[in-house]
Design a protein around this motif. Structure first.
Motif, PDB file in Angstrom:
ATOM      1  N   VAL A 190       0.874  -1.176   0.000  1.00  0.00           N
ATOM      2  CA  VAL A 190       0.000   0.000   0.000  1.00  0.00           C
ATOM      3  C   VAL A 190       0.908   1.222   0.000  1.00  0.00           C
ATOM      4  O   VAL A 190       1.661   1.448   0.948  1.00  0.00           O
ATOM      5  CB  VAL A 190      -0.930   0.030   1.216  1.00  0.00           C
ATOM      6  N   THR A 191       0.857   1.997  -1.077  1.00  0.00           N
ATOM      7  CA  THR A 191       1.708   3.173  -1.227  1.00  0.00           C
ATOM      8  C   THR A 191       0.819   4.358  -1.574  1.00  0.00           C
ATOM      9  O   THR A 191       0.274   4.434  -2.687  1.00  0.00           O
ATOM     10  CB  THR A 191       2.750   2.969  -2.342  1.00  0.00           C
ATOM     11  N   LEU A 192       0.636   5.254  -0.635  1.00  0.00           N
ATOM     12  CA  LEU A 192      -0.286   6.370  -0.809  1.00  0.00           C
ATOM     13  C   LEU A 192       0.508   7.661  -0.981  1.00  0.00           C
ATOM     14  O   LEU A 192       1.216   8.094  -0.068  1.00  0.00           O
ATOM     15  CB  LEU A 192      -1.230   6.479   0.383  1.00  0.00           C
ATOM     16  N   GLY A 193       0.363   8.272  -2.155  1.00  0.00           N
ATOM     17  CA  GLY A 193       1.067   9.503  -2.450  1.00  0.00           C
ATOM     18  C   GLY A 193       0.274  10.752  -2.198  1.00  0.00           C
ATOM     19  O   GLY A 193       0.766  11.858  -2.413  1.00  0.00           O
ATOM     20  N   ASP A 194      -0.976  10.604  -1.755  1.00  0.00           N
ATOM     21  CA  ASP A 194      -1.791  11.759  -1.396  1.00  0.00           C
ATOM     22  C   ASP A 194      -2.600  11.434  -0.153  1.00  0.00           C
ATOM     23  O   ASP A 194      -2.562  10.313   0.360  1.00  0.00           O
ATOM     24  CB  ASP A 194      -2.686  12.203  -2.553  1.00  0.00           C
ATOM     25  N   ALA A 195      -3.347  12.411   0.319  1.00  0.00           N
ATOM     26  CA  ALA A 195      -3.911  12.373   1.670  1.00  0.00           C
ATOM     27  C   ALA A 195      -5.200  11.569   1.752  1.00  0.00           C
ATOM     28  O   ALA A 195      -5.932  11.387   0.770  1.00  0.00           O
ATOM     29  CB  ALA A 195      -4.180  13.791   2.149  1.00  0.00           C
ATOM     30  N   ILE A 196      -5.488  11.099   2.973  1.00  0.00           N
ATOM     31  CA  ILE A 196      -6.794  10.603   3.384  1.00  0.00           C
ATOM     32  C   ILE A 196      -7.346  11.603   4.388  1.00  0.00           C
ATOM     33  O   ILE A 196      -6.659  11.950   5.365  1.00  0.00           O
ATOM     34  CB  ILE A 196      -6.712   9.214   4.020  1.00  0.00           C
ATOM     35  N   VAL A 197      -8.583  12.063   4.173  1.00  0.00           N
ATOM     36  CA  VAL A 197      -9.199  13.046   5.074  1.00  0.00           C
ATOM     37  C   VAL A 197     -10.599  12.570   5.430  1.00  0.00           C
ATOM     38  O   VAL A 197     -11.434  12.355   4.546  1.00  0.00           O
ATOM     39  CB  VAL A 197      -9.279  14.443   4.429  1.00  0.00           C
ATOM     40  N   THR A 198     -10.865  12.376   6.715  1.00  0.00           N
ATOM     41  CA  THR A 198     -12.209  12.057   7.200  1.00  0.00           C
ATOM     42  C   THR A 198     -12.561  13.055   8.303  1.00  0.00           C
ATOM     43  O   THR A 198     -11.934  13.072   9.349  1.00  0.00           O
ATOM     44  CB  THR A 198     -12.300  10.618   7.746  1.00  0.00           C
TER      45      THR A 198
END
Length: 244
Positions: A190-198
């Protein structure tokens, strides 16, 4: 196409719709199938769409089996959206404006949320993308407080622009922002290059604001590399702030 204004009608596929290019070294490009329904779009026991691109718009739900390279699918009022794809597929738009679920599953290949396009948009229902291969997120996935569930048999990779946001868009409520669950099977990373916002819904009065949604990220035997993750409760001016 069914766009008459006298009543709401469903479009049912009881056979295959096929639009393919020619074969050989200079064969033509696979074509586009466009279906507009002012009710639901559903396929029967043998219904399916085989084409280069499916453009489908409905008001009360979509349930279709596809073999296409590109999906441009939108539902505007009610009902669920369920697309079952046989191969790798790119998403230019996959949207659900109602409260129902939004589900895309394929039986082989990758799923790509294509860069520079409309991405994936859900309402208060769950958005679920399940790829047999990799899940590549190059454009935004956004819900109006609905949860997001992303699963892949291989890597799950997001790039800049591939944000995941489940913030409730309503004011003065108590709704919790949707949870985000990301799971890669096997050695998938799992490689996330941008944000998670909740972010929970804000409240301007004396009531309680909404809570931020939970974020869970797992891989069976791969690595996890993250950008920013923000889960926060909504604010208030006179009540109780939401919990993160």
């Amino acid at each position: 196409s069914d766009t008459g204004n006298d009543a709401t009608h469903a479009v049912t596929l009881n056979g295959g719709l096929t639009s393919l290019g020619g074969t050989g070294g200079s064969g033509g490009t696979d074509g586009t199938v466009t279906i507009n329904a002012d009710g639901a779009l559903v396929d029967g026991t043998s219904g399916s769409v085989t084409a280069g691109t499916l453009v489908a718009d409905a008001t009360t739900g979509i349930a279709v089996d596809t073999t296409v390279a590109t999906l441009d699918v939108a539902n505007t009022v009610s009902g669920n959206v369920t697309v079952t794809e046989t191969d790798g597929v790119g998403i230019t738009e996959l949207s659900q404006a109602g409260t129902g679920t939004l589900t895309l599953t394929n039986s082989s290949g990758d799923i790509t949320v294509t860069s520079g396009q409309s991405g994936v948009t859900g309402g208060s229902g769950l958005v679920k993308l399940t790829a047999t291969g990799q899940l590549l997120i190059d454009a935004a996935i956004t819900t109006d407080a609905g949860g997001v569930d992303l699963d892949a048999g291989g890597n799950i990779i997001s790039t800049a622009g591939g944000t995941i946001t489940t913030t409730d868009q309503d004011a003065d409520g108590t709704a919790q922002s949707g949870a985000v669950n990301i799971a890669a099977a096997g050695t998938g990373a799992v490689t996330l290059g941008d944000a998670i916002v909740t972010t929970g819904v804000a409240h301007s009065g004396t009531g309680a604001a909404g809570d931020g949604g939970q974020v869970d990220i797992t891989t069976a035997d791969g690595t996890i590399t993250l950008a920013a993750i923000t889960t926060s409760g909504g604010g208030t001016t006179g009540g109780t702030d939401g919990a993160a």
